[in-house]
Design a protein around this motif. Structure first.
Motif, PDB file in Angstrom:
ATOM      1  N   HIS A   1       3.026   5.741  -3.261  1.00  0.00           N
ATOM      2  CA  HIS A   1       4.177   6.387  -3.900  1.00  0.00           C
ATOM      3  C   HIS A   1       3.985   6.430  -5.414  1.00  0.00           C
ATOM      4  O   HIS A   1       4.276   7.446  -6.060  1.00  0.00           O
ATOM      5  CB  HIS A   1       5.456   5.635  -3.548  1.00  0.00           C
ATOM      6  CG  HIS A   1       6.689   6.215  -4.185  1.00  0.00           C
ATOM      7  ND1 HIS A   1       7.276   7.382  -3.745  1.00  0.00           N
ATOM      8  CD2 HIS A   1       7.430   5.787  -5.255  1.00  0.00           C
ATOM      9  CE1 HIS A   1       8.327   7.652  -4.503  1.00  0.00           C
ATOM     10  NE2 HIS A   1       8.440   6.703  -5.422  1.00  0.00           N
ATOM     11  N   ALA A   2       3.480   5.335  -5.994  1.00  0.00           N
ATOM     12  CA  ALA A   2       3.251   5.279  -7.442  1.00  0.00           C
ATOM     13  C   ALA A   2       2.188   6.275  -7.877  1.00  0.00           C
ATOM     14  O   ALA A   2       2.176   6.728  -9.025  1.00  0.00           O
ATOM     15  CB  ALA A   2       2.841   3.865  -7.859  1.00  0.00           C
ATOM     16  N   MET A   3       1.290   6.622  -6.950  1.00  0.00           N
ATOM     17  CA  MET A   3       0.232   7.580  -7.251  1.00  0.00           C
ATOM     18  C   MET A   3       0.650   9.006  -6.924  1.00  0.00           C
ATOM     19  O   MET A   3      -0.173   9.924  -6.962  1.00  0.00           O
ATOM     20  CB  MET A   3      -1.038   7.220  -6.471  1.00  0.00           C
ATOM     21  CG  MET A   3      -1.641   5.889  -6.878  1.00  0.00           C
ATOM     22  SD  MET A   3      -3.032   5.414  -5.829  1.00  0.00           S
ATOM     23  CE  MET A   3      -4.188   6.722  -6.207  1.00  0.00           C
TER      24      MET A   3
ATOM     25  N   LEU B   1       0.833  -1.203   0.000  1.00  0.00           N
ATOM     26  CA  LEU B   1       0.000   0.000   0.000  1.00  0.00           C
ATOM     27  C   LEU B   1       0.870   1.256   0.000  1.00  0.00           C
ATOM     28  O   LEU B   1       0.549   2.249  -0.668  1.00  0.00           O
ATOM     29  CB  LEU B   1      -0.936  -0.003   1.205  1.00  0.00           C
ATOM     30  CG  LEU B   1      -2.127  -0.963   1.121  1.00  0.00           C
ATOM     31  CD1 LEU B   1      -2.876  -0.998   2.446  1.00  0.00           C
ATOM     32  CD2 LEU B   1      -3.068  -0.564  -0.016  1.00  0.00           C
ATOM     33  N   LYS B   2       1.968   1.214   0.739  1.00  0.00           N
ATOM     34  CA  LYS B   2       2.900   2.342   0.741  1.00  0.00           C
ATOM     35  C   LYS B   2       3.502   2.525  -0.653  1.00  0.00           C
ATOM     36  O   LYS B   2       3.629   3.656  -1.150  1.00  0.00           O
ATOM     37  CB  LYS B   2       4.004   2.098   1.767  1.00  0.00           C
ATOM     38  CG  LYS B   2       4.988   3.252   1.893  1.00  0.00           C
ATOM     39  CD  LYS B   2       6.011   2.974   2.992  1.00  0.00           C
ATOM     40  CE  LYS B   2       6.993   4.138   3.129  1.00  0.00           C
ATOM     41  NZ  LYS B   2       7.995   3.871   4.205  1.00  0.00           N
TER      42      LYS B   2
ATOM     43  N   ARG C   1      -9.299   5.905  -2.368  1.00  0.00           N
ATOM     44  CA  ARG C   1      -9.686   4.609  -1.833  1.00  0.00           C
ATOM     45  C   ARG C   1      -9.282   3.526  -2.815  1.00  0.00           C
ATOM     46  O   ARG C   1      -9.463   3.652  -4.012  1.00  0.00           O
ATOM     47  CB  ARG C   1     -11.199   4.549  -1.602  1.00  0.00           C
ATOM     48  CG  ARG C   1     -11.692   5.465  -0.495  1.00  0.00           C
ATOM     49  CD  ARG C   1     -13.184   5.342  -0.333  1.00  0.00           C
ATOM     50  NE  ARG C   1     -13.551   3.990   0.064  1.00  0.00           N
ATOM     51  CZ  ARG C   1     -14.805   3.570   0.100  1.00  0.00           C
ATOM     52  NH1 ARG C   1     -15.788   4.371  -0.249  1.00  0.00           N
ATOM     53  NH2 ARG C   1     -15.076   2.334   0.480  1.00  0.00           N
ATOM     54  N   VAL C   2      -8.744   2.428  -2.280  1.00  0.00           N
ATOM     55  CA  VAL C   2      -8.285   1.351  -3.149  1.00  0.00           C
ATOM     56  C   VAL C   2      -9.452   0.564  -3.702  1.00  0.00           C
ATOM     57  O   VAL C   2      -9.494   0.218  -4.873  1.00  0.00           O
ATOM     58  CB  VAL C   2      -7.322   0.420  -2.384  1.00  0.00           C
ATOM     59  CG1 VAL C   2      -6.904  -0.753  -3.255  1.00  0.00           C
ATOM     60  CG2 VAL C   2      -6.099   1.206  -1.926  1.00  0.00           C
ATOM     61  N   ARG C   3     -10.446   0.280  -2.863  1.00  0.00           N
ATOM     62  CA  ARG C   3     -11.550  -0.558  -3.313  1.00  0.00           C
ATOM     63  C   ARG C   3     -12.435   0.211  -4.268  1.00  0.00           C
ATOM     64  O   ARG C   3     -12.659   1.395  -4.112  1.00  0.00           O
ATOM     65  CB  ARG C   3     -12.377  -1.050  -2.123  1.00  0.00           C
ATOM     66  CG  ARG C   3     -13.464  -2.037  -2.529  1.00  0.00           C
ATOM     67  CD  ARG C   3     -14.178  -2.576  -1.305  1.00  0.00           C
ATOM     68  NE  ARG C   3     -13.309  -3.428  -0.507  1.00  0.00           N
ATOM     69  CZ  ARG C   3     -13.094  -4.703  -0.764  1.00  0.00           C
ATOM     70  NH1 ARG C   3     -13.659  -5.277  -1.805  1.00  0.00           N
ATOM     71  NH2 ARG C   3     -12.300  -5.420   0.003  1.00  0.00           N
TER      72      ARG C   3
END
Length: 204
Positions: free
Chosen positions: A193-195, A188-189, A201-203
């Motif tokens: 960073h990639a974003m 998730l970290k 929200r991930v879901r």
């Protein structure tokens, strides 16, 4: 110009990081089939979300999706503002959705026409739905960049239906079950960073 081809309904696959719409459209016009697949893949979730929210069956949604793709293909060389492509596709999708509803139930479709053409089924304004889609797309694009095993792990944890157990995910990845939690935190970290530090929200 690329040739249209039958495209399956979205299955939750990640479309690998692709160029921006302007670049993809230019490549499509030049005959690049891969660019067409990437462009359609980028927007299929948005299109299907509109169709299914308005009560179309999966088979009806698949047919309308194909029609929207054909219209997009026909209009590619006339699109003037690629930044408005999502909003344009929403308008086309709602119009084609109404046509399908009209064939199925003339009276009901006539009543639904103002709603379909002016706002999405959930009551949000069109620009809100585009913003929601762009946020979700940012997550999918970032997932495509972070590589394995994080990509598969986060897909299984947040997008798989039904959600698999930690034991099942561990078996698939070939790692100890106890490592899933710590790996999830690291992934998730890496995703954030990639974003670029954005917190969507991930879901879905």
């Amino acid at each position: 110009m690329v040739m249209a081809h039958k495209i399956a309904p979205p299955q939750g696959d990640i479309w690998m990081n692709a160029p921006d719409d302007r670049t993809l459209i230019a490549a499509c016009i030049a005959g690049d089939q891969n660019a067409w697949v990437a462009l359609v893949g980028r927007y299929e979730r948005l299109i299907y979300s509109i169709l299914l929210r308005h009560g179309l069956s999966e088979s009806q949604a698949a047919d309308v999706f194909q029609e929207v793709c054909l219209i997009l293909l026909e209009k590619l060389d006339r699109l003037r503002d690629e930044s408005c492509l999502a909003a344009w596709l929403m308008t086309v999708t709602r119009r084609e959705c109404w046509k399908t509803l009209r064939r199925r139930d003339v009276a009901g479709a006539e009543d639904a026409m103002p709603l379909l053409m002016n706002q999405p089924a959930n009551g949000s304004q069109p620009e809100d739905l585009v913003a929601q889609w762009e946020a979700r797309q940012a997550v999918w694009d970032a997932l495509a960049r972070i590589g394995e095993p994080c990509r598969t792990l986060l897909q299984r944890l947040y997008y798989a239906q039904p959600a698999p157990s930690y034991a099942a995910i561990a078996a698939e990845l070939g790692v100890p079950e106890g490592s899933i939690g710590p790996t999830r935190a690291r992934c998730l970290k890496k995703l954030r960073h990639a974003m670029g530090g954005q917190h969507y929200r991930v879901r879905k």
